[in-house]
Design an enzyme around this catalytic site. Structure first.
Site, short mmCIF file in Angstrom:
data_model
loop_
_atom_site.label_atom_id
_atom_site.label_comp_id
_atom_site.label_asym_id
_atom_site.label_seq_id
_atom_site.Cartn_x
_atom_site.Cartn_y
_atom_site.Cartn_z
N GLY A 254 0.85 -1.09 0.10
CA GLY A 254 -0.12 -0.04 -0.08
C GLY A 254 0.85 1.18 -0.07
O GLY A 254 0.72 2.12 -1.00
N GLU A 291 1.10 5.99 7.48
CA GLU A 291 2.36 5.91 7.21
C GLU A 291 2.88 7.32 8.00
O GLU A 291 4.06 7.07 8.52
CB GLU A 291 2.44 6.42 5.59
CG GLU A 291 2.00 5.23 4.87
CD GLU A 291 2.37 3.74 5.23
OE1 GLU A 291 3.44 3.57 5.94
OE2 GLU A 291 1.52 3.05 4.85
N1 PHE Z 1 5.87 -0.68 6.11
C1 PHE Z 1 4.66 -0.66 5.10
C2 PHE Z 1 3.62 -0.09 6.07
O1 PHE Z 1 2.72 -1.10 6.82
C3 PHE Z 1 4.32 -1.72 4.30
C4 PHE Z 1 5.42 -2.32 3.62
C5 PHE Z 1 6.06 -3.63 4.01
C6 PHE Z 1 5.72 -1.55 2.19
C7 PHE Z 1 6.83 -3.85 2.93
C8 PHE Z 1 6.50 -2.32 1.50
C9 PHE Z 1 7.15 -3.24 1.86
O2 PHE Z 1 3.08 0.96 6.34
ZN ZN Z 2 2.81 0.07 8.54
#
Ligand code: PHE
Ligand code: ZN
Length: 850
Positions: A254, A291
């Site tokens: 996402g 985010e």
């Molecule tokens: N860390 C991101 C989120 O949850 C998700 C994500 C994980 C995006 C791995 C790209 C690769 O906000």
């Molecule tokens: Zn996250």
């Protein structure tokens, strides 16, 4: 590593890296197929390190040169990286590598999307950019120079200089490499600004491809609301002068919380009334918040290792849910979340892929970005908050940020903060992090002499690698109603800690009706013998909106189960209750829309399976059709009035209230379409000036097989808009009758606009195929075969997205022997594919091993 001996990583094997990284300087010389990356990294050996090996991860890199303190060295290239002899005092490591962004279809590391350079480093993508200790507990400050002729060149932190053909960035906050980001291309920005509570002015930008700039305003407002909310509710302020968001079309997930430079799948940020539905708007607002919230829960405090992923994800999902509840409707958000949890997490937790929110082993970490880590991880925090109370929760969070700012932490650190802030012993609670599986809670009751007793028995079925489970702490929110509908006991949180436990309520004049697991206070499955009359009573009288919906949902399920098993007619009392509720204009339209939304066919299949039956997807489909048709007839005389009353006039606004009204209006339209042959839907389609109404009309028509003209018109109108075209692809498959589903999907893969390399388009087609329960599980097995064919093809390009989509097969043990053997054959075919990725191999092996 040979495919038959994949390496497994274990939580118990954690050892710190033997060196501190004091600073990182990177220079990128951009070229689509031959980008050069020059790194200059200051390392300091840790005197007390147990493991002094200098190992740097690196994958798909061509090493041009390496130096230590200016002297050329020849590192030993080993599987997955390099090793090198290094001084025992601090030293400077320099390396030059060449990489190929244009050839990177895995969308991990530095890649190109529509001629734009962008990166995705979580979890282990940075090692495809340069040699590095690519692990989240290694944190450092990054200075980045980008050389190239792209008009816009961005990285993390603050800009420190730019000129013809170059730009430099510096991020003052130490961070792990997974939060590194770089974007370069022909981009335009939608600007904004935010003044923090301490008066600091922050420049905000949403960067998009030219042509998309009219789809940024909503995202910008969502960002500002998120920044304000985190200050108001958690006291957390933004910590840089600049916050950038970039939209990219090709993205595996996402969005990504890179420090100061969030990168979004364009579907999760671009919004306009003409192209986005109400559901899109709500999701975009939530993901922007998610985010942004990571800036503190993830970035300032990060994870020690990837086993701790739910430390940042569970908490951030919990926070974004709180945000949405505050911005919109709290009960509606809770009901939506429970629907999602049951649709995505319960099948995972009750099948071959079951794992605890904090897994203890993995082969490929990308396979653990799951509903269990995210959504169950958030549920666990919700339980914790309920157990300690709101005040203690915020006290503990304050302590968490004070104590751990700048650190890479564990679940132990997180729980210790709660123990210290509240004095509670959380050792039993911790089982939620280590035990997989959904607990079953059996409830029995007794009433005698004014005393009412509720007895709870908890147990959790075995899951892979965990045959036996210990009782957990389960917060059980309970209220009691008197038979006349008054609440005689307000909500109270009972704490279940034992396998079997009773609670008594004194002084009740008559046997009460219990409202159990209010607000869905724990992610468990309740088992209780109760009557439809009692469910109808709760649907009418419960003061807890979640349980009111739950009662309706249970009635809907029971009716459908009886229809499938006994060929029964839809339950008349339930239809009456539904009719009453739907016609009651005092009730929130969004709530009425939810009560009118039937449980999914997959949910009915799971329910049947749990009760010891073998679900027949076609029968489940037929029951759903009969039910909806009967409901439409029952409501026949009210539908035109309801349709008119819920039609939102005037110019479109995505606010929760109008969206709720439109949701109900859409449900009414789909019922109406079953009776009027699509006349109203065709009128709505022709008149619609926003995507929500256009899409609802098209969906109703397609479901009735009356939408051919409109579907063609839709294509003509929107063929140049990628995101709207994803809807067009998905809708045709979602609406197809079971026997036509696979053929419809197959034909769409031949369409000129089908694009294997674009994850959104692939998911539009195959997510819709797997989501059409009776179509995917059609006895011909064509759905299984089509999906397997395409997973095998996609695996060569994009292992991560392939592996995620293998989960479509995870429920295979529910079905009859014929379907099981059809699915097993496809899974074995995938598993036997030459050169299969580690990602996909792990998934199919786990699913097959069940
Ligand atoms: N860390 C991101 C989120 O949850 C998700 C994500 C994980 C995006 C791995 C790209 C690769 O906000
Ligand atoms: Zn996250």
């Amino acid at each position: 590593m040979a495919k038959d001996t994949p390496q497994t990583f274990y939580l118990k094997d954690y050892t710190p890296f033997g060196f501190d990284v004091e600073s990182v300087h990177l220079t990128f010389r951009l070229a689509p197929e031959t980008t050069r990356v020059l790194s200059r990294i200051r390392f300091a050996p840790k005197p007390d390190a147990a493991d002094k090996t200098f190992f740097l991860y690196g994958e798909e890199l061509q090493l041009i040169s390496a130096k230590i303190d200016g002297q050329a060295v020849t590192p030993e290239l080993v599987d997955g990286g390099l090793k090198c002899a290094v001084p025992s005092a601090p030293f400077t490591w320099e390396a030059e590598v060449e990489i190929n962004p244009a050839g990177n279809t895995a969308l991990e590391g530095l890649y190109m999307s529509n001629r734009m350079y962008c990166t995705q480093c979580e979890a282990e993508g940075f090692r495809k950019i340069t040699y590095y200790p690519d692990r989240p507990d290694v944190m450092s400050t990054f200075t980045v120079r980008i050389e190239g002729d792209e008009p816009v060149m961005l990285s993390n932190g603050n800009p420190v200089g730019a000129g013809e053909g170059w730009a430099e960035w510096h991020d003052p906050w130490p961070k792990p490499a997974y939060l590194f980001a770089l974007v370069a291309g022909d981009l335009v920005n939608h600007p904004g600004s935010f003044t923090t509570k301490s008066g600091k002015e922050v420049e905000l930008n949403i960067w998009v491809r030219p042509g998309d700039e009219n789809k940024c305003a909503f995202g910008m407002e969502a960002l500002k609301k998120s920044m304000k909310w985190d200050e108001d509710v958690y006291g957390l302020e933004y910590d840089l002068e600049l916050f950038n968001i970039v939209a990219v079309d090709d993205f595996n997930m996402g969005a990504m919380e890179n420090k100061g430079l969030n990168i979004f799948n364009s579907s999760c940020v671009l919004a306009s009334p003409e192209t986005s539905t109400d559901a899109n708007f709500e999701r975009i607002e939530a993901i922007i918040a998610h985010e942004y919230f990571h800036n503190w829960t993830g970035n300032r405090i990060t994870c020690r290792d990837w086993f701790q992923l739910c430390l940042k994800e569970g908490l951030t999902v919990f926070r974004d849910a709180q945000f949405t509840a505050d911005m919109r409707s709290e009960p509606v958000k809770r009901i939506d979340d429970v629907i999602t949890l049951r649709a995505r997490q319960f099948p995972e937790d009750n099948g071959p892929l079951a794992h605890p929110p904090r897994p203890e082993a993995f082969q490929e970490i990308n396979n653990f970005y799951t509903a269990t880590v995210y959504e169950k991880g958030a549920e666990v925090i919700g339980m914790l908050k309920r157990l300690v109370g709101d005040e203690s929760y915020y006290k503990a969070l304050k302590l968490y940020f004070e104590r751990h700012d700048g650190q890479a932490c564990t679940i132990e650190d997180w729980l210790k903060v709660f123990e210290d802030a509240t004095g509670r012993d959380l050792s039993q609670f911790k089982l939620w992090y280590s035990q997989a599986g959904t607990p079953r809670v059996k409830v029995t009751e007794d009433y005698a002499g004014g005393t009412y007793t509720l007895t709870f028995e908890q147990s959790t079925p075995p899951t892979p690698g965990q045959p036996d489970k210990a009782p957990r702490v389960i917060p059980m929110a309970v209220g009691l109603l008197s038979p006349n509908g008054d609440e005689v006991r307000a909500t109270e949180v009972l704490e279940l800690t034992e396998a079997k436990q009773s609670f008594t309520f004194e002084g009740l004049a008559s046997k009460p009706v219990p409202s159990i697991l209010r607000e869905f206070s724990a992610p468990v499955i309740l088992e209780r013998e109760t009557s439809n009359a009692e469910r109808a009573f709760l649907l009418a009288h419960d003061t807890d909106p979640f349980n009111r919906w739950e009662a309706g949902n249970a009635l809907a399920k029971e009716t459908r189960v009886a229809m499938v098993l006994d060929g029964a007619a839809p339950d008349a009392a339930y239809l009456d209750a539904l009719e009453k509720l739907v016609r009651d204009d005092e009730q929130d339209p969004a709530f009425r829309a939810l009560v009118l939304s039937p449980p999914s066919q997959s949910d009915i299949a799971q329910t049947l399976y749990e009760r010891g039956y073998t679900p027949d997807p076609q029968k489940i489909y037929d029951a759903a059709e009969t039910f909806t048709q009967t409901l439409a007839q029952q409501l026949e005389t009210s539908l035109p009035r309801l349709y008119a009353a819920t039609t939102v006039e005037g110019s479109y606004s995505p606010d929760a209230e109008s969206a709720g009204k439109r949701a109900l209006n859409g449900r009414i339209l789909s019922l109406l379409t079953r009776l009027d042959g699509g006349e109203q839907a065709a009128r709505q389609y022709a008149a619609a000036d926003n995507m929500t109404q256009q899409y609802a009309a098209l969906a109703a028509l397609m479901k009735a097989e009356k939408g051919e003209v409109q579907s063609r018109a839709f294509f003509e109108q929107w063929q140049d808009d990628r995101l709207v075209m994803d809807k067009w692809f998905a809708l045709q498959i979602a609406c197809a009758a079971p026997e036509k589903t696979a053929a419809t999907a197959k034909a769409l893969t031949q369409h000129a606009l089908f694009d294997m390399k674009n994850p959104n388009r692939f998911r539009a087609v195959f997510g819709a195929l797997a989501g059409n329960h009776a179509g995917f599980h059609h006895a011909s097995g064509e759905g299984y075969q089509l999906l397997a064919d395409n997973l095998i093809a996609l695996d060569k390009l994009n292992p991560q997205t392939t592996a995620r989509m293998c989960a479509a097969f995870q429920t295979w043990k529910r079905y009859d022997a014929g379907r099981q053997s059809l699915i097993r054959a496809q899974l074995s075919r995938i598993a036997g594919t030459e050169g299969l990725s580690r990602d996909t191999n792990e998934m199919v092996t786990r699913i097959l091993d069940a």
